[in-house]
Design a protein around this motif. Structure first.
Motif, PDB file in Angstrom:
ATOM      1  N   TRP A  83       0.843  -1.202   0.000  1.00 35.97           N
ATOM      2  CA  TRP A  83       0.000   0.000   0.000  1.00 35.97           C
ATOM      3  C   TRP A  83       0.881   1.256   0.000  1.00 35.97           C
ATOM      4  N   GLU A  84       2.001   1.209   0.695  1.00 34.39           N
ATOM      5  CA  GLU A  84       2.902   2.373   0.680  1.00 34.39           C
ATOM      6  C   GLU A  84       3.409   2.635  -0.738  1.00 34.39           C
ATOM      7  N   VAL A  85       3.699   1.574  -1.461  1.00 33.32           N
ATOM      8  CA  VAL A  85       4.133   1.750  -2.850  1.00 33.32           C
ATOM      9  C   VAL A  85       2.993   2.363  -3.665  1.00 33.32           C
ATOM     10  N   PHE A  86       1.795   1.851  -3.475  1.00 34.77           N
ATOM     11  CA  PHE A  86       0.635   2.399  -4.189  1.00 34.77           C
ATOM     12  C   PHE A  86       0.495   3.901  -3.934  1.00 34.77           C
ATOM     13  N   LEU A  87       0.556   4.267  -2.669  1.00 34.73           N
ATOM     14  CA  LEU A  87       0.341   5.667  -2.301  1.00 34.73           C
ATOM     15  C   LEU A  87       1.404   6.589  -2.899  1.00 34.73           C
ATOM     16  N   THR A  88       2.639   6.125  -2.949  1.00 27.40           N
ATOM     17  CA  THR A  88       3.683   6.980  -3.525  1.00 27.40           C
ATOM     18  C   THR A  88       3.674   6.926  -5.050  1.00 27.40           C
ATOM     19  N   GLN A  89       3.595   5.718  -5.603  1.00 28.45           N
ATOM     20  CA  GLN A  89       3.705   5.589  -7.059  1.00 28.45           C
ATOM     21  C   GLN A  89       2.469   6.052  -7.805  1.00 28.45           C
ATOM     22  N   LYS A  90       1.307   5.764  -7.246  1.00 26.60           N
ATOM     23  CA  LYS A  90       0.075   6.052  -7.978  1.00 26.60           C
ATOM     24  C   LYS A  90      -0.632   7.320  -7.511  1.00 26.60           C
ATOM     25  N   LEU A  91      -0.583   7.582  -6.220  1.00 21.77           N
ATOM     26  CA  LEU A  91      -1.278   8.780  -5.726  1.00 21.77           C
ATOM     27  C   LEU A  91      -0.331   9.926  -5.413  1.00 21.77           C
ATOM     28  N   GLN A  92       0.936   9.754  -5.757  1.00 18.75           N
ATOM     29  CA  GLN A  92       1.911  10.858  -5.657  1.00 18.75           C
ATOM     30  C   GLN A  92       2.127  11.379  -4.245  1.00 18.75           C
ATOM     31  N   PHE A  93       1.915  10.529  -3.249  1.00 18.48           N
ATOM     32  CA  PHE A  93       2.272  10.958  -1.892  1.00 18.48           C
ATOM     33  C   PHE A  93       3.788  10.885  -1.756  1.00 18.48           C
ATOM     34  N   SER A  94       4.347  11.698  -0.845  1.00 17.93           N
ATOM     35  CA  SER A  94       5.783  11.584  -0.613  1.00 17.93           C
ATOM     36  C   SER A  94       6.034  10.537   0.475  1.00 17.93           C
ATOM     37  N   TRP A  95       7.247  10.077   0.570  1.00 16.20           N
ATOM     38  CA  TRP A  95       7.557   8.949   1.452  1.00 16.20           C
ATOM     39  C   TRP A  95       7.344   9.215   2.927  1.00 16.20           C
ATOM     40  N   ASP A  96       7.213  10.476   3.286  1.00 15.91           N
ATOM     41  CA  ASP A  96       6.975  10.783   4.701  1.00 15.91           C
ATOM     42  C   ASP A  96       5.484  10.840   5.036  1.00 15.91           C
ATOM     43  N   GLU A  97       4.629  10.680   4.043  1.00 13.47           N
ATOM     44  CA  GLU A  97       3.185  10.815   4.289  1.00 13.47           C
ATOM     45  C   GLU A  97       2.433   9.485   4.297  1.00 13.47           C
ATOM     46  N   VAL A  98       3.087   8.427   3.858  1.00 14.74           N
ATOM     47  CA  VAL A  98       2.336   7.208   3.564  1.00 14.74           C
ATOM     48  C   VAL A  98       2.143   6.230   4.723  1.00 14.74           C
TER      49      VAL A  98
ATOM     50  N   MET B 113      -6.327  11.478   0.675  1.00 15.96           N
ATOM     51  CA  MET B 113      -6.105  10.265  -0.111  1.00 15.96           C
ATOM     52  C   MET B 113      -7.249  10.048  -1.097  1.00 15.96           C
ATOM     53  N   ILE B 114      -8.475  10.245  -0.618  1.00 14.41           N
ATOM     54  CA  ILE B 114      -9.632  10.016  -1.485  1.00 14.41           C
ATOM     55  C   ILE B 114      -9.664  11.004  -2.642  1.00 14.41           C
ATOM     56  N   ASN B 115      -9.307  12.244  -2.360  1.00 13.92           N
ATOM     57  CA  ASN B 115      -9.296  13.229  -3.438  1.00 13.92           C
ATOM     58  C   ASN B 115      -8.224  12.893  -4.480  1.00 13.92           C
ATOM     59  N   ARG B 116      -7.098  12.394  -3.985  1.00 11.89           N
ATOM     60  CA  ARG B 116      -6.049  11.978  -4.932  1.00 11.89           C
ATOM     61  C   ARG B 116      -6.490  10.757  -5.724  1.00 11.89           C
ATOM     62  N   LEU B 117      -7.167   9.861  -5.028  1.00  8.86           N
ATOM     63  CA  LEU B 117      -7.660   8.649  -5.705  1.00  8.86           C
ATOM     64  C   LEU B 117      -8.626   9.044  -6.820  1.00  8.86           C
TER      65      LEU B 117
END
Ligand SMILES: [Mn+2]
Ligand SMILES: [Mn+2]
Ligand SMILES: [Mn+2]
Ligand SMILES: [Mn+2]
Lengths: 220, 220
Positions: A83-98, B113-117
DNA sequence: GACTTAATTTAGTCTTGCCTAAAAAATATA
DNA sequence: TATATTTTTTAGGCAAGACTAAATTAAGTC
């Protein structure tokens, strides 16, 4: 397999984390400290987990995961990191947010979903912090890695992970434009405080404290 | 906004669902039936939700969502439907498999997260079952739609949603190769049992029972 | 309007997961 | 080895969210 509650899953995960590279049994206080719960409550839960054969537990002498317990725990780590990979790779979160979001997502049941997610992400082997992603069997890829602090002057290496994943630390690395994949040469080590001077591939020179260098994994 | 438990969220969602197109107050038994919990337990929870100003509740006379409660409930529906889109569009699940997973995913906290999704999914307006996705304000797109059963011989229309989302129904539609977007003409209506005969765009002819036709939304 | 039935609430329990305070066991120290 | 300290467990409680059984209120019927 029985259905585990979120609470039970979190206990197993903590025990796995505390066991890492450490065969000895885990104490009640260690767990209490890890998940911010009173030792008395932990004691309660350990009895329950032992009843379910998820841990071996000898009163006053600490606990250890059973094969079953370890399987659950590793599966949880697998889900967390995917899920951390998903959040960074797909939803563009930075590594400190996931991390906090992954703490929630890891408890969603559905192994099929996770396997599909893994495929969708291109079967990543490591999460955004450089931590390995267990496969469905709980096997974890082993990489030859060491801490930056262990390097000597003249050593060349590449950053492949972080030991501390605290937001402040990750944001600090962002601020000095260091990320996984950054290549460098150690051009000096200060004897006085063991700060290290690095020359990055892009030509920049950086001085990092001992504390920082103790929390970065590298590969040569 | 206060933090709601998963249980509280589910109660609000049920009340919203039962309120749909129905201004009148919702009874305790209706809710109990919807979420498979005893009426006594529902009664307990209604008092708590009323204390938190999420519903207006007059003993023995049913409940209604407050503006706040409605906001929470619609946000939950928004999350549920966006996750359903994710599961079908990105993880290749079929429309009959996604509901239970979305029931879990909808409770993960994190509006960002939902808005990014939503953006990642291309700002979809409808979920895999044709249900509209509320925006961040809870606004829901209105489409002119009617039930297939309401059509007359000679009417042309396109399938845009399903009323029943039970696995067996959705799998039945799959088995006869009907999906959202399927265009057709009504070529006959059986007087005896109100079965309907359709001619699909691909040339196939199909006979559908009254029950099936009562659970398909169409647009002309 | 009195009586019956259905819906709803209240009373009393249970389980899970947490707490604090006290007791007990293990470990460290002198 | 006896005592002090630390760790762990037990005892007793609490809140959330569920249940069943009993009481209460509302609604329907003759
Ligand atoms: Mn993490
Ligand atoms: Mn990580
Ligand atoms: Mn659904
Ligand atoms: Mn849906």
């Amino acid at each position: 397999m029985t259905h585990l509650s979120i609470t039970e899953e979190n206990y197993l995960k903590s025990i796995l984390k505390l066991s890492d590279h450490n065969q000895t049994k885990i104490g009640t206080n260690e767990i209490a400290n890890e998940i911010n719960i009173s030792a008395a409550s932990v004691s309660d839960m350990l009895r329950k987990l032992a009843d379910k054969k998820l841990i071996t537990y000898q009163k006053y002498y600490g606990v250890k995961l059973t094969k079953t317990g370890e399987h659950y725990a590793k599966n949880l780590v697998r889900k967390h990191r995917l899920w951390e990979v998903f959040l960074t790779q797909k939803l563009q979160f930075s590594w400190d947010e996931v991390h906090d979001l992954a703490e929630q997502l890891e408890h969603v049941k559905g192994d099929d979903m996770i396997n599909r997610l893994e495929k969708f992400l291109g079967n990543p082997k490591f999460d955004p912090h450089g931590d390995p992603i267990p496969d469905t069997m709980g096997n974890i890829a082993i990489r030859k890695q060491q801490l930056l602090i262990e390097l000597k002057k003249g050593d060349k290496a590449v950053i492949i992970g972080v030991k501390d994943t605290a937001t402040t630390f990750l944001q600090f690395l962002d601020s000095i434009k260091i990320s996984l994949g950054t290549k460098f040469t150690v051009i000096g080590v200060v004897i006085y405080d063991h700060s290290m001077q690095l020359k990055l591939q892009d030509g920049r020179e950086l001085m990092l404290s001992q504390q920082v260098c103790s929390n970065i994994f590298v590969s040569s």
